[in-house]
Design a protein around this motif. Structure first.
Motif, PDB file in Angstrom:
ATOM      1  N   VAL A 104       0.950  -1.445   0.028  1.00 12.26           N
ATOM      2  CA  VAL A 104       0.317  -0.196  -0.084  1.00 12.26           C
ATOM      3  C   VAL A 104       1.210   1.032   0.252  1.00 12.26           C
ATOM      4  CG1 VAL A 104      -1.779   1.145   0.590  1.00 12.26           C
ATOM      5  CG2 VAL A 104      -2.158  -0.814   0.886  1.00 12.26           C
ATOM      6  N   GLN A 105       0.592   2.869  -0.543  1.00 16.79           N
ATOM      7  CA  GLN A 105       1.409   3.973  -1.131  1.00 16.79           C
ATOM      8  C   GLN A 105       0.162   4.558  -0.508  1.00 16.79           C
ATOM      9  OE1 GLN A 105       2.261   1.357  -4.086  1.00 16.79           O
ATOM     10  NE2 GLN A 105       3.479   0.039  -2.390  1.00 16.79           N
ATOM     11  N   LEU A 106       0.814   5.549   0.008  1.00 15.93           N
ATOM     12  CA  LEU A 106      -0.076   6.650  -0.270  1.00 15.93           C
ATOM     13  C   LEU A 106       0.870   8.047   0.908  1.00 15.93           C
ATOM     14  CD1 LEU A 106      -0.928   5.694   4.210  1.00 15.93           C
ATOM     15  CD2 LEU A 106      -2.544   4.787   2.170  1.00 15.93           C
ATOM     16  N   GLN A 107      -0.250   8.906  -0.622  1.00 15.66           N
ATOM     17  CA  GLN A 107      -0.037  10.427  -1.132  1.00 15.66           C
ATOM     18  C   GLN A 107      -0.437  11.192  -0.316  1.00 15.66           C
ATOM     19  OE1 GLN A 107       3.209  10.714  -2.852  1.00 15.66           O
ATOM     20  NE2 GLN A 107       2.777  12.759  -2.501  1.00 15.66           N
ATOM     21  N   ALA A 108      -0.405  11.843   0.315  1.00 11.69           N
ATOM     22  CA  ALA A 108      -0.538  12.684   1.427  1.00 11.69           C
ATOM     23  C   ALA A 108      -0.974  14.285   0.661  1.00 11.69           C
ATOM     24  CB  ALA A 108      -0.697  12.922   2.656  1.00 11.69           C
ATOM     25  N   SER A 109      -2.106  14.918   0.902  1.00 10.57           N
ATOM     26  CA  SER A 109      -1.631  16.327   0.060  1.00 10.57           C
ATOM     27  C   SER A 109      -2.561  17.484   1.310  1.00 10.57           C
ATOM     28  CB  SER A 109      -2.145  16.705  -1.230  1.00 10.57           C
ATOM     29  OG  SER A 109      -3.046  16.200  -1.719  1.00 10.57           O
ATOM     30  N   GLY A 110      -2.889  18.771   0.375  1.00 15.08           N
ATOM     31  CA  GLY A 110      -3.471  20.315   1.041  1.00 15.08           C
ATOM     32  C   GLY A 110      -3.540  20.867   2.625  1.00 15.08           C
ATOM     33  N   GLY A 111      -1.462  20.349   3.179  1.00 14.21           N
ATOM     34  CA  GLY A 111      -1.199  20.703   4.249  1.00 14.21           C
ATOM     35  C   GLY A 111      -1.140  22.800   3.618  1.00 14.21           C
ATOM     36  N   GLY A 112      -0.828  23.458   4.881  1.00 11.83           N
ATOM     37  CA  GLY A 112      -0.626  24.343   4.455  1.00 11.83           C
ATOM     38  C   GLY A 112      -0.727  26.098   5.639  1.00 11.83           C
ATOM     39  N   LEU A 113      -0.398  27.432   5.128  1.00 10.83           N
ATOM     40  CA  LEU A 113      -0.662  27.635   6.200  1.00 10.83           C
ATOM     41  C   LEU A 113      -1.927  28.232   6.419  1.00 10.83           C
ATOM     42  CD1 LEU A 113       1.059  30.207   8.279  1.00 10.83           C
ATOM     43  CD2 LEU A 113       1.530  31.735   6.230  1.00 10.83           C
TER      44      LEU A 113
END
Length: 114
Positions: free
Chosen positions: A1-10
């Protein structure tokens, strides 16, 4: 299983962000998914978790402000974060559990300014 997270920021205090985590590979083996976070100088802690049937649980610190969800058609898990506070500043990690092991995605940094 590979996981790709995104959406962080200030974001400013009181603002919102939505994190996404796309899973690939042996999707059918996943029994639960979740989000953890680690703030500077602190231990990694569970933020929210969702199991296969859709049952969710949250840490007391985010209950009522964060919502975890999963779109099985898109193999994607989300974390909607509202009413953000400076103490929510951390690197957020998505995880996926199978009967054999746990998988971790790379972190995504969330910074909440006061």
């Amino acid at each position: 299983v590979q996981l790709q997270a995104s959406g962080g920021g200030l974001v400013q205090t009181g603002g919102s962000l939505r994190l996404s985590c796309v899973a690939s590979g042996s999707i059918g083996s996943i029994t639960a998914m979740g989000w953890y976070r680690q703030a500077p100088g602190k231990q990694r802690e569970l933020v929210a978790r969702i199991v296969g049937g859709g049952t969710t649980n949250y840490s007391d610190s985010v209950k009522g402000r964060f919502t975890i969800s999963r779109d099985n058609a898109k193999n994607t898990m989300y974390l909607q974060m509202n009413s953000l506070k400076p103490e929510d500043t951390a690197v957020y990690y998505c995880t996926a559990s199978t009967f054999l092991t746990n998988y971790w995605g790379q972190g995504t940094l969330v910074t909440v300014s006061s």
